[in-house]
Design an enzyme around this catalytic site. Structure first.
Site, PDB file in Angstrom:
ATOM      1  N   CYS A  73       0.851  -1.181   0.000  1.00  0.00           N
ATOM      2  CA  CYS A  73       0.000   0.000   0.000  1.00  0.00           C
ATOM      3  C   CYS A  73       0.892   1.238   0.000  1.00  0.00           C
ATOM      4  O   CYS A  73       1.715   1.404   0.900  1.00  0.00           O
ATOM      5  CB  CYS A  73      -0.878  -0.023   1.249  1.00  0.00           C
ATOM      6  SG  CYS A  73      -1.889   1.451   1.453  1.00  0.00           S
ATOM      7  N   CYS A 183      -0.999   3.858  -6.485  1.00  0.00           N
ATOM      8  CA  CYS A 183      -1.867   3.232  -5.470  1.00  0.00           C
ATOM      9  C   CYS A 183      -2.105   1.822  -5.977  1.00  0.00           C
ATOM     10  O   CYS A 183      -2.360   1.619  -7.170  1.00  0.00           O
ATOM     11  CB  CYS A 183      -3.183   3.997  -5.353  1.00  0.00           C
ATOM     12  SG  CYS A 183      -4.472   3.122  -4.424  1.00  0.00           S
TER      13      CYS A 183
HETATM   14  N1  DGL Z   1      -4.122   0.742  -1.944  1.00  0.00           N
HETATM   15  C1  DGL Z   1      -3.688   1.869  -1.197  1.00  0.00           C
HETATM   16  C2  DGL Z   1      -2.450   2.517  -1.819  1.00  0.00           C
HETATM   17  O1  DGL Z   1      -1.679   1.847  -2.471  1.00  0.00           O
HETATM   18  C3  DGL Z   1      -4.648   2.919  -0.742  1.00  0.00           C
HETATM   19  C4  DGL Z   1      -6.093   2.895  -0.987  1.00  0.00           C
HETATM   20  C5  DGL Z   1      -6.854   3.594   0.121  1.00  0.00           C
HETATM   21  O2  DGL Z   1      -7.058   4.822   0.057  1.00  0.00           O
HETATM   22  O3  DGL Z   1      -7.188   2.912   1.087  1.00  0.00           O
HETATM   23  O4  DGL Z   1      -2.204   3.681  -1.640  1.00  0.00           O
END
Ligand code: DGL
Length: 261
Positions: A73, A183
């Site tokens: 993430c 993301c």
């Molecule tokens: N998947 C996450 C990232 O790579 C974030 C998504 C969210 O806002 O929860 O930043």
């Protein structure tokens, strides 16, 4: 000892795009994937919350027997990677938007970055651009609501399409020829993003690079192997809702357990 699983966590199911690359490169490892869907989206949460939550999750994963942790993430990395490393519960691989490879690839001198509000506001992102793309035009587009819409409504939903129309247009208008998917949820909509850009644009995500880095870390720590390619998926939210989302994203029925760090 090495047969312990590798833990992977994200706010939700974006990290499955990273997990795919990890399992492809390290098919002999077992993985424990944790989706912190109770707190999705991370992208709109305060940094201090994400830092404390990240450390809590890492320590609980270490107690659960993980031999290494992949923070799948970008938002959690930006807010919490340093604190998680400093807490020292287990070896960590973190990821960040692919600004460095994008800077090497661009011909137009314009790079687009799609990421959460929190990632783009972070000091870490500022440093990344300062170190690798200072000489380029970087169009950093925050995408509030997108990760959530991908999970709740599905990648092909009208809600996602409407959000993408607004978020991708500034990148196309500015002449970006490389788009960084900053993301881990966004690879689920890579084709829809490419369709909204001029032909020939390159989309970058960091799954393969993270897989190589994890392999190096396991080798250096004598932690390779011992598993059987097993995957356990857990959530802090409602398992049935996550099962339905996994099914929609992967077309696969998967058992999801509840786990509270
Ligand atoms: N998947 C996450 C990232 O790579 C974030 C998504 C969210 O806002 O929860 O930043």
């Amino acid at each position: 000892m090495n047969s312990r699983p590798i833990a992977v966590f994200d706010s939700g199911l974006g990290g499955l795009t990273v997990l795919h690359a990890l399992r492809g490169r390290l098919p002999q490892e077992d993985f424990f994937y944790f989706a912190d869907t109770r707190f999705l989206p991370y992208g709109d949460r305060p940094e201090i919350f994400l830092r404390e939550r990240g450390v809590l999750i890492a320590e609980a994963l270490a107690r659960r027997g993980a031999k290494a942790l992949v923070i799948a993430c970008n938002t959690a990395t930006a807010a919490a990677a340093e604190a998680i490393r400093a807490a020292g519960a287990l070896p960590v691989v973190a990821l960040e938007p692919g600004v460095k490879p994008a800077a090497a690839l661009t011909r137009s001198g314009v790079i687009g970055v799609l990421a959460t509000t929190r990632t783009l506001a972070s000091e870490r992102f500022g440093r990344l651009v300062g170190n690798h793309a200072n000489h380029l035009k970087v169009v950093a587009q925050a995408c509030p609501g997108l990760a959530e819409a991908i999970e709740r409504e599905g990648p092909a939903s009208p809600e996602v399409a409407a959000l993408l129309d607004g978020f991708v247009e500034p990148l196309a208008d500015a002449g970006a020829d490389v788009v960084v998917l900053g993301c881990t949820h966004y690879p689920w909509v890579a084709e829809a993003i490419a369709r909204r850009m001029p032909p020939g644009v390159t989309l970058l995500d960091t799954g393969e690079a993270v897989a190589r880095q994890l392999e190096r870390l396991l080798l250096a720590g004598g932690l390779v192997g011992g598993g059987q390619g097993r995957l356990t998926v857990a959530t802090s939210g409602a398992p049935l809702a996550v099962t339905a989302t996994v099914d929609r994203l992967l077309g696969a029925k998967m058992h999801v357990e509840h786990w509270e760090p």
